[in-house]
Write a protein that holds these residues in place. Structure first.
Motif: not given
Length: 198
Positions: A56-68, A130-133
């Protein structure tokens, strides 16, 4: 007393919203997990279960995810096959260049829930080696209830939050932040930039 009642009401609403988003994310986690696609939680979901330490301390409206990058379009299509829809495909040509014109694919929606699939976090490179992978392969394992999830290392996560905040500030679209959050971002951000700048 009135101010405290307003704050408590907002906090309870945030808990309900975040709990609902977490439950909806579980479907995304199952769909992608069954397809062998590893994803990293970003922003609100990652912060609530790590830095903030309480619901509850961090308000959210959606979910963000990272993929390769190689998994991004597959993940996006898989979710659509499971009832998610999008609104922002402009043309057949746009669909072919989506991975090259932004950091995430068009947002997906299902029954009021929204999820963004990112394949990139920064406009420039992360570092010289570094790479995202690498970031995804080296992700930090956490548990949300009894479900395994993954987040970025703290320094990369904070670098991304600072970058995200600064881009919104330049656009004049800044959300209210607590002073403690911002001052901590500045402190860690300076350290991260000196360590990770290419």
């Amino acid at each position: 007393e009135e101010a405290m009642a307003i704050l408590e009401n907002g906090y309870l609403q945030s808990i309900v919203r975040n709990t609902w988003l977490t439950e909806r994310w579980k479907e995304v986690n199952t769909i992608l997990g069954n397809a062998g696609i590893k994803h990293i939680l970003l922003k609100g979901m990652a912060l609530e279960h790590t830095i903030y330490g309480t619901k509850g301390l961090r308000q959210m409206n959606d979910n963000d995810i990272l993929v390769k990058r190689d998994d991004a379009f597959k993940a996006w299509s898989l979710l659509q096959n499971k009832g998610f829809s999008h609104e922002l495909i402009k043309s057949p040509f746009h669909k072919k260049i989506m991975l090259d014109i932004g950091k995430h694919l068009p947002c997906l929606y299902k029954n009021g829930y929204a999820v963004e699939i990112h394949h990139k976090l920064f406009d420039n490179t992360i570092s010289n080696n570094k790479s995202y992978n690498d970031l995804i392969d080296d992700a930090v394992e956490i548990f949300i209830g009894d479900i395994k999830a993954y987040i970025l290392s703290e320094e990369i996560q904070l670098m991304h939050l600072i970058d995200h905040f600064e881009r919104h500030a330049m656009e004049g679209n800044v959300q209210l932040r607590q002073y403690a959050d911002r001052s901590e971002e500045r402190r860690v951000g300076k350290e991260c930039r000196s360590r990770w700048s290419p």
